[in-house]
Motif scaffolding. Structure first.
Motif, PDB file in Angstrom:
ATOM      1  N   ASP A   1      31.747  15.966  53.685  1.00 23.40           N
ATOM      2  CA  ASP A   1      30.705  16.371  52.740  1.00 23.40           C
ATOM      3  C   ASP A   1      30.393  15.216  51.790  1.00 23.40           C
ATOM      4  O   ASP A   1      30.917  15.127  50.676  1.00 23.40           O
ATOM      5  N   SER A  61      28.917  16.143  48.074  1.00 25.87           N
ATOM      6  CA  SER A  61      29.891  16.611  47.088  1.00 25.87           C
ATOM      7  C   SER A  61      30.795  15.476  46.620  1.00 25.87           C
ATOM      8  O   SER A  61      31.051  15.322  45.426  1.00 25.87           O
ATOM      9  N   ARG A  62      31.261  14.687  47.545  1.00 24.14           N
ATOM     10  CA  ARG A  62      32.148  13.577  47.183  1.00 24.14           C
ATOM     11  C   ARG A  62      31.418  12.532  46.340  1.00 24.14           C
ATOM     12  O   ARG A  62      31.994  11.967  45.409  1.00 24.14           O
ATOM     13  N   ILE A  95      33.056  15.523  43.097  1.00 26.80           N
ATOM     14  CA  ILE A  95      33.725  16.813  43.277  1.00 26.80           C
ATOM     15  C   ILE A  95      35.037  16.592  44.017  1.00 26.80           C
ATOM     16  O   ILE A  95      35.088  15.876  45.013  1.00 26.80           O
ATOM     17  N   THR A 104      29.953  24.199  47.005  1.00 26.05           N
ATOM     18  CA  THR A 104      30.979  23.431  47.716  1.00 26.05           C
ATOM     19  C   THR A 104      32.235  24.273  47.905  1.00 26.05           C
ATOM     20  O   THR A 104      32.791  24.326  49.013  1.00 26.05           O
ATOM     21  N   LEU A 113      25.857  23.301  42.808  1.00 22.19           N
ATOM     22  CA  LEU A 113      26.437  22.479  43.873  1.00 22.19           C
ATOM     23  C   LEU A 113      27.953  22.588  43.895  1.00 22.19           C
ATOM     24  O   LEU A 113      28.558  22.690  44.965  1.00 22.19           O
ATOM     25  N   LEU A 114      28.588  22.591  42.722  1.00 21.38           N
ATOM     26  CA  LEU A 114      30.042  22.753  42.672  1.00 21.38           C
ATOM     27  C   LEU A 114      30.451  24.100  43.256  1.00 21.38           C
ATOM     28  O   LEU A 114      31.353  24.175  44.108  1.00 21.38           O
ATOM     29  N   HIS A 125      23.787  21.083  39.315  1.00 21.03           N
ATOM     30  CA  HIS A 125      25.132  20.534  39.518  1.00 21.03           C
ATOM     31  C   HIS A 125      26.189  21.642  39.485  1.00 21.03           C
ATOM     32  O   HIS A 125      27.154  21.596  40.245  1.00 21.03           O
TER      33      HIS A 125
END
Length: 128
Positions: free
Chosen positions: A5, A8-9, A13, A51, A47-48, A44
């Motif tokens: 991912d 995310s990285r 994250i 994930t 997105l967290l 954001h």
């Protein structure tokens, strides 16, 4: 799955824990994550949560994708805050599932996310 991912990285994250139907992910809010009012941009936070949802849904089954998701923002966060998202799959029936994610900043709940998942069949392998 998390190792692949890149989105995310790239945002910093970190995956703290994962197991069948559960996952915990965290991120520290940086300056580039702030909206025009100086608080963490909702995208954001989403997105967290997304994930953690994705990792929880993919921990023990065939590849699974989001069919739908919604989030309720409860409190603002800002620069330097660490956000932690805890995902728990509530139900899986056939190829469909429901997963809830709570996003916290310390002891304070800042968002609640619900995702609907759908297990996809692996693509047929082509002869080489």
């Amino acid at each position: 799955m998390f190792a692949a991912d890149a989105a995310s990285r790239a945002l910093g994250i970190r995956l703290l824990a994962s197991g069948p139907g559960s996952a915990t992910a965290a991120v520290v809010v940086t300056e580039t994550m702030l909206n025009g009012q100086g608080s963490t941009h909702g995208g954001h936070v989403f997105l967290l949560a997304d994930t953690a949802f994705a990792v929880a849904c993919n921990a023990a089954f065939s590849p699974t994708v989001a069919a739908a998701a919604s989030i309720t923002f409860l409190a603002p966060t800002g620069l330097g805050d660490e956000l932690v998202a805890e995902a728990v799959e509530r139900v899986r029936q056939g190829r469909s599932g429901i997963c809830d994610v709570t996003v916290r900043c310390g002891d304070r709940v800042v968002a609640e996310f619900r995702g609907n998942s759908r297990e996809v069949h692996p693509r047929a392998q082509r002869p080489e």
